[in-house]
Enzyme design. Structure first.
Site, mmCIF file in Angstrom:
data_model
loop_
_atom_site.group_PDB
_atom_site.id
_atom_site.type_symbol
_atom_site.label_atom_id
_atom_site.label_comp_id
_atom_site.label_asym_id
_atom_site.label_seq_id
_atom_site.Cartn_x
_atom_site.Cartn_y
_atom_site.Cartn_z
ATOM 1 N N ASP A 56 -70.640 12.700 -5.655
ATOM 2 C CA ASP A 56 -72.077 12.738 -5.451
ATOM 3 C C ASP A 56 -72.748 11.851 -6.493
ATOM 4 O OD1 ASP A 56 -71.664 14.338 -7.687
ATOM 5 O OD2 ASP A 56 -73.186 15.800 -7.130
ATOM 6 N N SER A 80 -78.647 14.784 -9.035
ATOM 7 C CA SER A 80 -77.368 15.060 -8.392
ATOM 8 C C SER A 80 -77.283 14.458 -6.989
ATOM 9 C CB SER A 80 -77.138 16.574 -8.369
ATOM 10 O OG SER A 80 -75.847 16.901 -7.955
ATOM 11 N N ASP A 139 -70.431 15.171 -10.418
ATOM 12 C CA ASP A 139 -69.818 16.471 -10.673
ATOM 13 C C ASP A 139 -69.321 17.155 -9.407
ATOM 14 O OD1 ASP A 139 -72.239 17.265 -9.583
ATOM 15 O OD2 ASP A 139 -72.921 18.383 -11.344
ATOM 16 N N ASP A 192 -74.269 12.172 -9.279
ATOM 17 C CA ASP A 192 -74.080 12.295 -10.733
ATOM 18 C C ASP A 192 -72.637 12.581 -11.127
ATOM 19 O OD1 ASP A 192 -74.024 15.003 -9.955
ATOM 20 O OD2 ASP A 192 -74.920 15.658 -11.839
#
Length: 445
Positions: free
Chosen positions: A240, A101, A244, A242
């Site tokens: 960010d 993340s 989400d 990833d």
């Protein structure tokens, strides 16, 4: 059930240190295959972000899954919410994401989606961990899983995102800066906004395996703010690593966080007559946002920090909307998990419909000042279990008179107590948080 490896968002750590090693990933792939995807035609989809270590972990997971008799569709670099969507679209038994993340490149992680595109419950993660202790028994040569690469994954997800935007609207005339944090959204996000008609300026779209989240993206939106001013853009959107989390920036370069974006979505749904009984935030949601939601006649519930806990509260109440100030935003009537691109599109739809600006919309919420002090203690425990600290916290809440709040919580990773006070008066907040922190120091440090 106790979990040794799984945290609030899968298994995560520094690459090369247990458990983020190829040996562990091999065993984890096998264990997950046995728990999540048993059966003759079992299959999973697997994607990753742009970290260099993703190649290593992908290969190890693939081998473990194959040994368990599970076939794998490899998606390559794709946002986490895309994997949730494609898990459902392909009727796979599970989805696997290789990502840490918003963490730096030297960290990585592995997280799972169930067949319905939702994150695994704690009980299922504990079951996977129990299989890690068992011998890895390879299926017969004729029953091993196969691996194939899904070439059109990006196009499928781009169309899914665009379908969440009103079909009769477009983004023509909008100048948008998109910061992809050199992460998983770098190919799909600019395409979504440009195909809907916006003029898109890209930053953070040149991943080299090592620069993910480095001074960019939703955790470092200052670069986006500067780019918005340089390009004289209407809006900036930062993701960010990833994909989400989303943070936005208005035309002045002012940062607009998740609390503000959620409130915009709430107002839009109410004005369009869409059913909405309440909203779920977290312990860190700004109190001004809570009061604004309640003034609109809706309930407001605080979940523990972490989008999985927000989802659990939304599902329990059958509500569609909630999220975190950090930018994890859930629109469960649009998709099954936090999706930064889809969340951004919901905000843009409001701006287009009203012919307004993000700058004007953000002015509708004046956030309360917050101040936090981390107090190092001998050992972590519930601070409110100590009578004197509980009494000090109650006295401060009385002084705030319903227009502020106190949050005391133990860190999950360090011997710290996080002391936070929030209220309308910044000077009073600064005094009160120091008083409460001193009480914690006196009794626990």
């Amino acid at each position: 059930m106790t979990r040794k490896y799984f945290g609030t968002d899968g298994v995560r750590g520094r690459v090369g240190d247990d458990p983020i090693t190829p040996e562990f990933a091999l065993r984890l792939g096998y264990a997950a295959g046995r728990v999540l995807a048993s059966g003759g035609d079992a299959s999973v989809v697997m994607g990753k972000d742009t970290r260099l270590s993703g190649y290593m972990l992908e290969s190890a997971l693939e081998a473990g899954l194959s040994a368990a008799g599970v076939s794998v569709r490899l998606l390559g670099p794709m946002p986490t919410p895309a994997i949730a969507y494609l898990t459902r679209a392909f009727h796979a038994q599970a989805g696997i994401v290789i990502s840490a993340s918003h963490n730096p490149y030297y960290d990585n992680g592995i997280k799972f989606f169930a067949a319905n595109g939702r994150k695994l419950p704690d009980e299922k993660e504990a079951e996977i961990e129990s299989w890690l202790e068992r011998p890895l028994l390879v299926q017969g040569p004729d029953k091993l899983g196969r691996a194939s690469r899904l070439e059109d994954a990006k196009g499928r997800y781009i169309e899914f995102c665009k379908a969440s935007f009103p079909y009769h609207m477009s983004l023509h005339g909008l100048r948008i800066v998109v910061d992809c944090a050199h992460g998983a959204t770098y190919q799909v996000a600019p395409s979504v906004f440009s195909e809907l008609g916006a003029e898109v300026f890209r930053i953070g779209c040149a991943p080299d395996g090592l620069n993910i989240n480095e001074d960019c993206g939703s955790t470092h939106p200052q670069a986006l703010a500067a780019a918005v001013r340089t390009h004289r853009a209407d809006v900036g959107i930062a993701f960010d690593g990833d994909g989400d989390r989303v943070v936005m920036v208005d035309s002045d370069g002012e940062i607009v966080d998740g609390d503000e974006l959620i409130l915009m979505m709430v107002r839009e749904r109410l004005q369009l007559g869409q059913g909405l009984a309440g909203v779920v935030g977290t312990q860190m949601s700004n109190m001004a946002m809570e009061l604004a939601v309640r003034e609109l006649g809706l309930e407001f519930i605080r979940a523990k920090v972490g989008d999985r806990y927000v989802v659990a509260e939304l599902e329990k109440r059958q509500w569609p909307l909630g999220g975190e100030a950090s930018g994890h935003i859930l629109c469960l009537d649009k998709t099954s998990t936090g999706d930064a691109i889809i969340a951004a599109l919901q905000v843009l739809a409001r701006l287009v419909r009203l012919g307004t600006s993000l700058r004007e919309q953000r002015r509708l919420l004046q956030k309360f000042p917050q101040k936090m002090i981390n107090v190092r203690v001998r050992e972590t425990s519930d601070p409110l279990a100590h009578p004197q600290i509980a009494a000090a916290a109650a006295a401060i809440e009385t002084r705030l008179a319903g227009r502020g709040r106190v949050l005391l919580r133990a860190s999950g990773t360090e011997p710290l107590i996080r002391v936070m006070v929030e209220g309308e008066d910044a000077a009073l907040v600064a005094v009160l948080v120091e008083e409460l922190a001193q009480s914690v120091r006196t009794h626990l440090a």
